[in-house]
Design an enzyme around this catalytic site. Structure first.
Site, PDB file in Angstrom:
ATOM      1  N   SER A 191     -16.743 -27.322   7.629  1.00 40.32           N
ATOM      2  CA  SER A 191     -16.197 -28.628   7.973  1.00 40.32           C
ATOM      3  C   SER A 191     -16.070 -28.768   9.492  1.00 40.32           C
ATOM      4  CB  SER A 191     -14.859 -28.840   7.259  1.00 40.32           C
ATOM      5  OG  SER A 191     -14.467 -30.185   7.301  1.00 40.32           O
ATOM      6  N   ASP A 286     -18.578 -34.712  -1.845  1.00 40.17           N
ATOM      7  CA  ASP A 286     -18.102 -34.619  -0.478  1.00 40.17           C
ATOM      8  C   ASP A 286     -18.662 -35.784   0.332  1.00 40.17           C
ATOM      9  OD1 ASP A 286     -17.431 -33.913   2.117  1.00 40.17           O
ATOM     10  OD2 ASP A 286     -18.330 -31.922   2.040  1.00 40.17           O
ATOM     11  N   HIS A 316     -15.812 -30.499  -1.254  1.00 36.96           N
ATOM     12  CA  HIS A 316     -15.499 -30.057   0.101  1.00 36.96           C
ATOM     13  C   HIS A 316     -14.371 -29.023   0.057  1.00 36.96           C
ATOM     14  CE1 HIS A 316     -15.644 -30.906   4.476  1.00 36.96           C
ATOM     15  NE2 HIS A 316     -14.387 -30.508   4.442  1.00 36.96           N
TER      16      HIS A 316
END
Length: 348
Positions: A191, A286, A316
């Site tokens: 991320s 996601d 995610h």
């Protein structure tokens, strides 16, 4: 109230139930979006999260505390044969706390790995990626250095990035200390950590410094103002929704920052030639899935060796769910093996 250990045991028992029962406990039916079916255990967590206030309604301090408690319940244990060591690396604003993961049988031909955790630049710490860093260390047979970079809103962009850059350069200068190959380390993260990792590779190119051995980009945020289709299709996904992303960026990006700055959005860099080989992994459920896939395609088109995987049934943040979702644990181990394969190719 049950202890944390008891709660974790109860959760494990629930998650071991057959998929149809889990789905029935999670609102019933199969969650199917964008041609993908959500893992029933992620579906269970998403359903349970509806009873809690959204992160976008919390203060940063509340979000930090809440996410830490939640992730502690779903993270797997430290890998057998991997030991940890606390480090302090000098950064642009003082010492940066780091943690080294050292395998029992290191490979002297394997580069170090420097890793940055997820959290939108606002939440997360060394515990966030604890299990996954140990998986990387054991599978790749090398030391992984996890970086506890500064967080917004107290330290907005580019503070966290500068800490990761400083830790990466320190690791590059101290490979002998860890018995690793005398080459530039790999850089990795998930991320926001994936954002930092892509930028580190680009910064090395811009400054004429050696490229990382590999760049490990796990559901990376490569365009902070993205409007791809997945931003709409998975706008209400768990644990990362469009509203949560906006909340993160609202705290992370200062008023004077330009979202098109390549040091914020590495996908805005026009020329990707000459960058390090990449392992890129995305999660199906996601908002960022299109970003990661698109960046992998751009790297490949620029002649960069790329191993790309999309884990369609996962969401995610799956690197933090290795103790609760078997498919997440499997994905993390596959990613680690893909990195090891990249390491082995560089020695051929």
């Amino acid at each position: 109230m049950a202890s944390d250990a008891a709660q974790k045991t109860i959760l494990k028992l629930i998650l071991s139930l057959p998929s149809p029962i889990l789905r029935a406990m999670s609102g019933g039916g199969v969650v199917y979006k964008g041609g993908r079916t959500l893992d029933p255990r992620f579906q269970f967590f998403a359903h349970a999260a509806k009873k809690l206030p959204p992160m976008s309604t919390l203060s940063p301090a509340e979000a930090v505390a809440g996410s830490a408690k939640g992730l502690a319940a779903v993270q797997g244990p430290l890998e057998p044969g991997v030991r940890t060591e606390s480090l302090s690396v000098e950064g642009p604003n003082g010492p940066i706390p780091c943690r080294a993961y050292r395998p029992e049988q290191p490979d002297a031909n394997a580069p170090l790995i420097v890793y940055a955790h997820m959290g939108g630049g606002v939440i997360g710490d060394l515990e966030t990626c604890h299990a996954f860093c140990s998986i990387l260390s054991r599978v790749c047979r090398t030391t992984v250095i996890s970086v506890d970079y500064r967080l917004a809103p107290d330290h907005k962009f580019p503070a966290g990035l500068e800490d990761v850059l400083a830790a990466y350069r320190w690791a590059r200068d101290n490979t002998a200390r860890f018995g690793a190959a005398a080459v530039a380390p790999a850089i990795g993260g998930d991320s926001m950590g994936g954002n930092f990792s892509a930028i580190v590779a680009q910064e090395m190119k811009r400054n004429g410094e050696p490229q990382p051995a590999v760049q490990i980009l796990i559901y990376p945020a490569v365009d902070v103002a993205s409007e791809t289709a997945s931003m709409t299709t998975y706008a209400d996904a768990y644990p990362l929704s469009r509203a949560t992303m906006d909340w993160f960026m609202g705290h992370y990006i200062g008023a004077d920052a330009d979202p098109a700055d390549p040091r914020l959005s590495p996908d805005k860099t026009a020329d990707l030639t000459g960058l390090a080989p990449a392992v890129v992994a995305t999660a199906g459920f996601d908002p960022l899935v299109d970003q990661g896939e698109g960046y992998a395609k751009r790297l490949k088109a620029a002649g960069v060796p790329v191993s790309y995987r999309c884990y369609d049934s996962l969401a995610h943040g799956f690197t933090a769910f290795t103790g609760a979702i078997p498919a997440a644990d499997d994905a993390c181990r596959e990613i680690a093996w893909l990195v090891r394969e990249m390491f082995e190719k560089r020695t051929l």
